[in-house]
Design an enzyme around this catalytic site. Structure first.
Site, PDB file in Angstrom:
ATOM      1  N   ASP A   1      -7.640  -3.451 -10.094  1.00 32.35           N
ATOM      2  CA  ASP A   1      -8.679  -3.633  -9.078  1.00 32.35           C
ATOM      3  C   ASP A   1      -9.743  -4.649  -9.490  1.00 32.35           C
ATOM      4  OD1 ASP A   1      -7.387  -1.563  -7.699  1.00 32.35           O
ATOM      5  OD2 ASP A   1      -8.620  -0.052  -8.682  1.00 32.35           O
TER       6      ASP A   1
ATOM      7  N   GLU B   1      -5.347   0.710   1.630  1.00 24.36           N
ATOM      8  CA  GLU B   1      -6.619   0.844   0.940  1.00 24.36           C
ATOM      9  C   GLU B   1      -7.115  -0.543   0.542  1.00 24.36           C
ATOM     10  OE1 GLU B   1      -5.405   3.749  -1.813  1.00 24.36           O
ATOM     11  OE2 GLU B   1      -4.144   2.435  -3.004  1.00 24.36           O
TER      12      GLU B   1
END
Length: 463
Positions: free
Chosen positions: A63, A240
């Site tokens: 991420d 997401e």
């Protein structure tokens, strides 16, 4: 962490190609490497489609989000057991990790998420000399009892990135058995009018958006969150890692579909939609709203680059760049899982129709020649699948296997028309953007499918 909520939602699948690669413990490659540097200054470059396995020194992360701040690139990423670790780089290639920006979680977060110190999917927002970082955490994997917070540094110094931080508290919370959304994966955009918008969410009921007060960085008084995207085509609504970006009149909403945290078994892929209004609706290439599952493909697995996603976009002196992680099938991660989480930063090419396209990774520079021409032999890949040999002849004839078409170059736009064998007089059209070197192109066909090409024997500047 953007990927953790997919663990209990989907049974992973793995292809025979991946299994063979795991058994042999070798990089997946179906074409010979073209002439280019290998392991030069920490950059690894060999892939089914050239350069898809580019990776950088000191940057095995999940991420990642990157910004340019002064003379340094600054990156934050999901932590294992720290409150927002931070990295800096001078060149996008070599990364130095610094300690966490706080030695312990803020009191409110420690109370909300006891005995759990990992902070997920931090996202930076630069405002003058100020740096804000939005972050999230959850009580346990697979739960939507989650929290989004923000921490601020009024005079951020990229040469001393761990000093000067003040936590501003919680913005959004969600609770299992009460809410049908998940308060994770925040990203904030400052639009051309100065208004700020935060997108967040995953799985459950999907992705949401809410307006932010620029002066405080917190949710604007009276603002009500609204739904903007779902993945209606897959069981469990797996999406997401939302991100907002403004470009030439459109607001672009990027999301990641699929499963992560499974190494090469992961199915992450990056999608995008756009709208003239920051509140949407965001429409895909097919004209459908992202609320109903509409989307446009941007980036998918291309071995050994598996499941690219979970990142952000940032601007630099040489254009826009997309930072994300992928799972590198050439490297072991943990236990019996192959595919180590790996940073990649890829050039964003804006096509003539305004849709973003995946260019080459940072660190790859193709030599530009005044005598460059698109004529010749190319390695082409359609929809991130197998590669083929494309020939562009000087006569304007294009050949791909048994298929023959016609090509035309107008500036940097290469159009190839392939006759429809079952419909005489009609053709399929590939609209491609050629880079300045005339050794690389990327674009889409009329259905929105991504098509990429690299010229055989491409000349590459050494790093």
């Amino acid at each position: 962490m953007r990927f953790l909520f997919s663990l209990t939602r989907m049974k992973p699948r793995i292809s025979s190609v991946i299994l063979i690669s795991l058994i042999l413990m070798l990089p997946l490659s179906s074409i010979d490497a073209i002439e280019r540097p290998v392991d030069t200054d920490g950059l690894q470059t060999r892939a089914v489609f050239p350069f898809d396995d580019a990776r950088y020194q000191g940057a095995d992360v999940h991420d990642p989000s990157v910004i340019l701040f002064g003379d340094r690139y600054v990156m934050v990423a999901t932590s294992g057991n720290q409150f927002v670790p931070i990295w800096t780089s001078k060149d996008r290639i070599h990364w130095d990790q610094h300690g966490p920006i706080l030695n312990a979680s803020p009191a409110w977060l420690a109370a909300a998420v006891p005995n759990h110190h990992s902070v997920w999917a931090p996202a930076p927002l630069k405002i003058g000399n100020m740096l804000r970082i939005y972050y999230c955490a959850s009580q346990k994997f697979g739960s939507n009892t989650s929290f989004i917070g923000m921490i601020e540094n009024e005079h951020f110094d990229p040469h001393n990135p761990v000093n000067g931080w003040t936590d501003k508290g919680m913005l959004v919370e969600s609770h299992a058995e009460k809410d049908n959304f998940n308060a994770i994966d925040p990203d904030v955009l400052t639009g051309p009018d100065g208004r700020q918008w935060m997108v967040y969410g995953s799985y459950w009921s999907g992705i949401y958006e809410v307006e932010i007060e620029p002066s405080t960085g917190l949710i604007k008084e009276g603002a009500i969150p609204f739904h903007v995207a779902s993945n209606t085509g897959e069981r469990g609504n797996p999406l997401e890692a939302p991100m907002l970006r403004y470009h030439e009149g459109y607001y672009y909403l990027f999301v990641t579909y699929g499963l992560a945290a499974q190494g090469v078994r992961s199915t992450y892929r990056t999608m995008v939609g756009r709208s003239k209004d920051p509140k949407g609706p965001f429409l895909g290439f097919d004209g459908r709203s992202m609320e109903e599952g509409g989307h446009t493909d941007l980036l998918k697995s291309s071995p050994p680059m598996f499941a690219p996603g979970g990142g952000n976009m940032f601007s630099d002196h040489d254009g826009d760049w997309f930072a994300y992680h992928y799972y590198d099938s050439t490297r072991h991660w943990h236990g019996d899982v192959w595919g180590r989480p790996t940073l990649q930063i890829r050039k964003v090419v804006w096509g003539p129709d305004g849709w973003p396209l995946p260019g080459l990774p940072a660190g790859i520079d193709l030599e530009t020649s005044a005598k460059g021409t698109v004529e010749g032999e190319w390695t082409q890949q359609v929809d991130f699948g197998d590669t083929g040999e494309l020939f562009l002849e000087g006569s304007g004839v294009a050949r791909l296997g048994e298929n023959h078409g016609h090509w035309d170059l107008n500036g940097q736009v290469l159009v190839i028309k392939w006759p429809k064998l079952d419909t005489p007089g009609e053709s399929w059209t590939d609209t491609l953007t050629v880079d300045d070197s005339k050794q690389c192109f990327v674009g889409r066909n009329q259905a929105g499918v991504v098509i990429r090409g690299i010229k055989r024997n491409a000349k590459v500047w050494k790093l």
